[in-house]
Write a protein that holds these residues in place. Structure first.
Motif, short mmCIF file in Angstrom:
data_model
loop_
_atom_site.label_atom_id
_atom_site.label_comp_id
_atom_site.label_asym_id
_atom_site.label_seq_id
_atom_site.Cartn_x
_atom_site.Cartn_y
_atom_site.Cartn_z
N ARG A 94 -36.83 57.86 -7.53
CA ARG A 94 -38.27 58.09 -7.38
C ARG A 94 -38.56 59.55 -7.02
O ARG A 94 -39.52 60.14 -7.51
N ILE A 95 -37.73 60.12 -6.16
CA ILE A 95 -37.90 61.53 -5.79
C ILE A 95 -37.70 62.42 -7.01
O ILE A 95 -38.49 63.34 -7.26
N ILE A 96 -36.65 62.15 -7.79
CA ILE A 96 -36.41 62.93 -9.01
C ILE A 96 -37.60 62.82 -9.96
O ILE A 96 -38.08 63.83 -10.50
N GLU A 97 -38.09 61.61 -10.17
CA GLU A 97 -39.22 61.40 -11.07
C GLU A 97 -40.46 62.13 -10.58
O GLU A 97 -41.17 62.76 -11.35
N SER A 98 -40.72 62.06 -9.28
CA SER A 98 -41.89 62.73 -8.72
C SER A 98 -41.79 64.25 -8.87
O SER A 98 -42.76 64.91 -9.25
N ARG A 99 -40.62 64.79 -8.58
CA ARG A 99 -40.42 66.24 -8.72
C ARG A 99 -40.55 66.66 -10.19
O ARG A 99 -41.14 67.70 -10.48
N THR A 100 -40.00 65.86 -11.08
CA THR A 100 -40.09 66.16 -12.51
C THR A 100 -41.55 66.14 -12.96
O THR A 100 -42.00 67.05 -13.67
N GLU A 104 -41.63 59.58 0.57
CA GLU A 104 -40.64 58.52 0.77
C GLU A 104 -40.22 58.43 2.24
O GLU A 104 -39.22 57.80 2.58
N ASN A 105 -40.95 59.13 3.12
CA ASN A 105 -40.65 59.18 4.55
C ASN A 105 -39.29 59.82 4.85
O ASN A 105 -38.60 59.41 5.79
N LEU A 106 -38.91 60.79 4.04
CA LEU A 106 -37.68 61.54 4.26
C LEU A 106 -38.01 63.01 4.42
O LEU A 106 -38.96 63.51 3.82
N THR A 107 -37.20 63.70 5.21
CA THR A 107 -37.30 65.15 5.26
C THR A 107 -36.62 65.71 4.02
O THR A 107 -35.81 65.01 3.37
N PRO A 108 -36.89 66.96 3.67
CA PRO A 108 -36.17 67.56 2.54
C PRO A 108 -34.65 67.53 2.73
O PRO A 108 -33.91 67.29 1.77
N ALA A 146 -41.00 75.32 -3.40
CA ALA A 146 -40.25 74.41 -2.53
C ALA A 146 -41.19 73.44 -1.83
O ALA A 146 -40.91 72.25 -1.74
N ARG A 147 -42.33 73.95 -1.33
CA ARG A 147 -43.28 73.07 -0.66
C ARG A 147 -43.83 72.01 -1.62
O ARG A 147 -43.97 70.85 -1.25
N LEU A 148 -44.13 72.41 -2.85
CA LEU A 148 -44.62 71.44 -3.84
C LEU A 148 -43.58 70.36 -4.13
O LEU A 148 -43.89 69.17 -4.19
N LEU A 149 -42.34 70.78 -4.32
CA LEU A 149 -41.28 69.83 -4.66
C LEU A 149 -40.86 68.98 -3.46
O LEU A 149 -40.42 67.85 -3.63
N ASN A 150 -41.03 69.52 -2.27
CA ASN A 150 -40.66 68.76 -1.07
C ASN A 150 -41.68 67.70 -0.69
O ASN A 150 -41.43 66.89 0.19
N GLU A 190 -41.80 95.03 -2.72
CA GLU A 190 -42.98 94.24 -3.13
C GLU A 190 -42.58 93.07 -4.04
O GLU A 190 -43.06 91.94 -3.85
N ASN A 191 -41.71 93.32 -4.99
CA ASN A 191 -41.27 92.25 -5.90
C ASN A 191 -40.41 91.22 -5.18
O ASN A 191 -40.48 90.02 -5.49
N VAL A 192 -39.61 91.66 -4.24
CA VAL A 192 -38.81 90.72 -3.45
C VAL A 192 -39.72 89.80 -2.65
O VAL A 192 -39.52 88.58 -2.60
N ILE A 193 -40.77 90.36 -2.07
CA ILE A 193 -41.73 89.56 -1.30
C ILE A 193 -42.43 88.56 -2.22
O ILE A 193 -42.59 87.39 -1.87
N ARG A 194 -42.86 89.01 -3.40
CA ARG A 194 -43.52 88.11 -4.35
C ARG A 194 -42.59 86.96 -4.75
O ARG A 194 -43.01 85.80 -4.80
N LEU A 195 -41.33 87.28 -5.04
CA LEU A 195 -40.36 86.25 -5.44
C LEU A 195 -40.14 85.26 -4.31
O LEU A 195 -40.15 84.04 -4.52
N ARG A 196 -39.98 85.76 -3.09
CA ARG A 196 -39.79 84.88 -1.93
C ARG A 196 -40.98 83.95 -1.74
O ARG A 196 -40.81 82.76 -1.49
N ARG A 197 -42.17 84.48 -1.90
CA ARG A 197 -43.38 83.65 -1.74
C ARG A 197 -43.45 82.57 -2.82
O ARG A 197 -43.81 81.42 -2.52
N VAL A 198 -43.14 82.94 -4.05
CA VAL A 198 -43.18 81.95 -5.14
C VAL A 198 -42.16 80.84 -4.89
O VAL A 198 -42.46 79.66 -5.04
N ILE A 199 -40.96 81.23 -4.48
CA ILE A 199 -39.93 80.24 -4.19
C ILE A 199 -40.39 79.30 -3.07
O ILE A 199 -40.23 78.09 -3.15
N GLY A 200 -40.99 79.86 -2.04
CA GLY A 200 -41.49 79.05 -0.92
C GLY A 200 -42.57 78.08 -1.37
O GLY A 200 -42.56 76.91 -0.97
N ARG A 201 -43.51 78.54 -2.18
CA ARG A 201 -44.58 77.65 -2.66
C ARG A 201 -44.02 76.54 -3.54
O ARG A 201 -44.44 75.38 -3.42
#
Length: 144
Positions: free
Chosen positions: A101-107, A27-31, A17-21, A4-15
């Motif tokens: 710009r990508i660094i600034e946006s992610r920050t 900038e019209n780039l893929t991650p 990643a989507r926010l930061l990507n 259960e905790n592994v699933i929660r951690l994986r989901r948080v990491i995925g969310r």
């Protein structure tokens, strides 16, 4: 650790990643393109073999990513002084600007999220940084 905790951690990491990507997408780039650009901007000039090792990409996929970055004027190919059959990659001025710009946006995204958390939650995240860094390193070495 239980499943259960592994699933929660994986989901948080995925969310996260989507926010930061969202930054490279704006900038019209893929991650992957943004990641390759970041390495070239930070470490360049860099050879394709070293870049493939760092990114964990096969040479064909890396060639496609690099071709797109070159076509967009973000990266340039340079002759490799040690091997005339090989090239080195270097970020152009526009490429460095996009990378910044990508660094600034992610920050800004992370700051916005942290600002919405309680001080205790923020402190807990800061205390967890070494463990999160070890997790990221473990994922990187497992990928290779």
């Amino acid at each position: 650790m239980d499943a259960e905790n592994v699933i929660r951690l994986r989901r948080v990491i995925g969310r996260l990643a989507r926010l930061l990507n969202a930054a490279p997408v704006s900038e019209n780039l893929t991650p992957t393109q943004a990641s390759v650009l970041a390495i070239v901007a930070h470490r360049g000039p860099i050879g394709m073999t070293e870049l493939a090792d760092i990114e964990g990409l096969n040479p064909t996929m890396l060639s496609r990513v690099v071709a797109r970055l070159v076509d967009d004027g973000l990266v340039t190919r340079l002759p490799n002084p040690a091997d005339q059959r090989a090239v080195q990659l270097e970020a152009t001025d526009p490429g460095r600007d996009v990378h910044l710009r990508i660094i600034e946006s992610r920050t800004e995204t992370v700051v916005r999220i942290l600002d919405g958390l309680s001080p205790d939650a923020t402190d807990a995240l800061l205390d967890a940084l070494p463990a999160l860094e070890a997790l990221a390193e473990g994922l990187r070495t497992k990928k290779q």
